[in-house]
Design a protein around this motif. Structure first.
Motif, PDB file in Angstrom:
ATOM      1  N   THR A 136      52.093  19.114  -6.404  1.00 42.24           N
ATOM      2  CA  THR A 136      53.089  20.047  -5.870  1.00 42.24           C
ATOM      3  C   THR A 136      53.984  19.426  -4.818  1.00 42.24           C
ATOM      4  OG1 THR A 136      51.443  20.870  -4.296  1.00 42.24           O
ATOM      5  CG2 THR A 136      51.696  22.077  -6.349  1.00 42.24           C
ATOM      6  N   SER A 137      53.579  18.316  -4.215  1.00 39.40           N
ATOM      7  CA  SER A 137      54.446  17.650  -3.263  1.00 39.40           C
ATOM      8  C   SER A 137      55.525  16.873  -4.010  1.00 39.40           C
ATOM      9  CB  SER A 137      53.646  16.689  -2.378  1.00 39.40           C
ATOM     10  OG  SER A 137      54.508  15.861  -1.628  1.00 39.40           O
ATOM     11  N   GLU A 423      49.644  19.938   1.607  1.00 36.22           N
ATOM     12  CA  GLU A 423      49.869  21.196   0.902  1.00 36.22           C
ATOM     13  C   GLU A 423      48.824  22.228   1.305  1.00 36.22           C
ATOM     14  OE1 GLU A 423      50.192  17.988  -2.440  1.00 36.22           O
ATOM     15  OE2 GLU A 423      49.176  18.208  -0.511  1.00 36.22           O
TER      16      GLU A 423
END
Length: 511
Positions: A136-137, A423
């Motif tokens: 997700t980064s 995250e």
């Protein structure tokens, strides 16, 4: 110019050659690159000899990267080749030959499909595409390049023995316990090699009329070469998991005028458990059995420097946390976690070998707990009922560790990492006893700064001209990696070796 005698530990002066053998293609090294090179050359009807200094082929890797493989097509998966190549080049700050990376991307499916069609399918196995390499980064985008050999889609199918049987059935001559001593040249063209039969000490000259392919791996097992080419690796790493890789292929080529990458590249795993009190300068363990390898070490749990302070975002590629620790006192670091760690593992969405569940090496959260417990039993992972007691066992400043744990738990409650940007879904509390801790360092899997090659896999000299009849693949070949390994492209190292090995074998056979 390097003196081969100094780096390989074999006598090369006053060689008394006992006999001479003839072949067309000589492959040096029986690993991922070498076995593929041998098969590819044999397919072209060349007479092939493979020498390997150990008594077996090297481990053939399970996760095979690729772009546009048959397994990916069956899964309905499409990878944007241009995005992938630009990511890899940018990851390396463009300290690479980008054309070589495109060459890999354009030919990787051919190599992966060959393994599936010729090695796996005859034994009831196949490749399963892994489509979920998302992160997700945005800084660490993942690409779903991994293809895994399996029969049941639940466990790995090891295919090394099948591969060996295949190349032997193709007429390839495999010679084990046979070490490279030096390359031979005639009028600037590589003509063969002097090798040593390690079983009886005899020297043999092997003439190779079509070419020699270097596939011996990098130099991570050679501390002298590490001191010369990559001295920081000896401080960052406490284990070397490729004890075969003594640099013989690279140094033999340098001795006849080849050039190599000028800056180091390496693959490091963050799983090196060390006894409490270890000094990194005193430890560099060579192991082929992954001794004291903590799978949990790659999970984004709380990590502290040797002063008990958090120092980096733990949710980064494996090697990055080891790199970050090299800027901290002592180069090693601590990891601290609580008794919920098996539940936390389910939410982390690890990729590649660190994930829980196939194709990770921990089949389940229960297996991850069992794996961790063995190191509690050995005393390498300590367990305590209070953070204060844990810090004392780890020989870390108690006040700093307590403050770091308190701050970590505050960030979890706030659901935002205000200190290092991890995250939110990878933030985990340390508040359920018993508490666990250990001291970790790097494990160097291999070096990647190899000989400069062109797209024909030919080794180049200092004028960037090809040295006739000399080829390199796998970790003997350079221009592809720089600095750290991009593990968010799962299976890349194995695919680089097998794809370029296949191309080298085809090229040499055509001479």
């Amino acid at each position: 110019m390097l003196n081969l005698q100094n780096v390989d530990h074999y006598e090369v002066n006053d060689i008394d050659v006992k006999r001479t053998l003839n072949t067309e293609v000589l492959v040096i090294g029986a690993g991922n690159a070498g076995m593929m090179a041998a098969a590819a050359a044999a397919e072209k009807q060349a007479q092939v000899t493979v020498i390997e200094k150990e008594d077996s082929i090297n481990l053939l890797r399970l996760g095979l990267g690729g772009v546009g493989t048959n397994a990916q097509k069956r899964a309905g998966l499409t990878i944007n080749k241009y995005d992938l190549v630009e990511y890899l080049a940018s990851f390396a700050q463009h300290n690479v030959d980008e054309g070589l990376i495109y060459h890999w991307a354009n030919h990787s499916a051919e190599a992966v499909n060959w393994v599936e069609d010729n090695i796996l399918k005859p034994h009831g196995a196949h490749l399963r595409s892994e489509p979920d390499a998302m992160v997700t980064s945005s800084a660490y985008t993942g690409f779903p390049t991994e293809n895994d050999p399996t029969i049941d889609d639940k466990t790995f199918a090891s295919y090394g023995q099948w591969f060996q049987e295949k190349v032997e059935s193709m007429g390839v001559n495999l010679r084990f316990k046979t070490a490279l001593i030096k390359l031979l040249t005639i009028n600037g063209q590589v003509s063969g090699a002097i090798v040593k039969d390690l079983s009886n000490g005899e020297y043999i000259q092997i003439n190779a009329s079509k070419g020699v392919i270097l596939c011996t791996g990098g130099y991570s097992a050679n501390k002298q070469l590490l001191k010369e080419w990559n001295p920081l690796a000896l401080k960052k790493n406490v284990y070397n998991d490729s004890p075969r890789s003594n640099g013989a292929g690279i140094t033999s080529a340098l001795n006849i005028g080849a050039i190599k990458d000028e800056e180091p590249a390496e693959c490091i795993f963050d799983r090196g458990l060390v006894p409490i009190g270890t000094k990194t300068d005193d430890m560099y363990v060579q192991t082929a059995t992954y001794k004291d390898w903590l799978w949990l070490g790659s999970h984004p749990l709380l990590k502290l420097n040797m002063r008990g302070q958090r120092f980096a975002n733990e949710s980064v590629p494996y090697q990055f946390i080891v790199n970050a620790a090299s800027k901290q006192p002592g180069y090693l670091y601590a990891m601290i976690w609580d008794d919920n760690f098996d539940e936390y593992a389910k939410q982390f969405h690890m990729v590649g070998c660190a994930r829980v569940g196939f194709p990770g090496y921990m089949a389940s959260a229960e297996k991850l707990r069992e794996d961790t417990q063995q190191y509690v039993d050995k005393g390498l992972v300590v367990k305590a009922d209070t953070i204060e007691e844990l810090a004392q066992h780890l020989q870390l400043p108690v006040a700093n560790v307590k403050a770091s744990v308190k701050r970590n738990n505050e960030l979890v409650n706030d659901n935002i990492d205000k200190d290092f940007g991890k995250e939110a879904y990878r933030l985990t509390s340390v508040n359920k006893k018993p508490y666990y801790g250990c001291i970790l360092g790097g494990r160097i899997l291999c070096t990647f700064d190899g000989l400069r090659i062109n797209k024909q896999m030919e080794v180049m000299d200092n004028q960037y001209h090809a040295i006739p009849h000399l080829y390199a693949a796998g970790n003997d070949s350079g221009g592809f990696f720089f600095g750290s390994y991009p593990d968010r492209v799962p299976g890349l190292a194995a695919s680089h070796a097998q794809t370029f090995g296949r191309l080298a074998g085809q090229q040499a056979a055509q001479n």
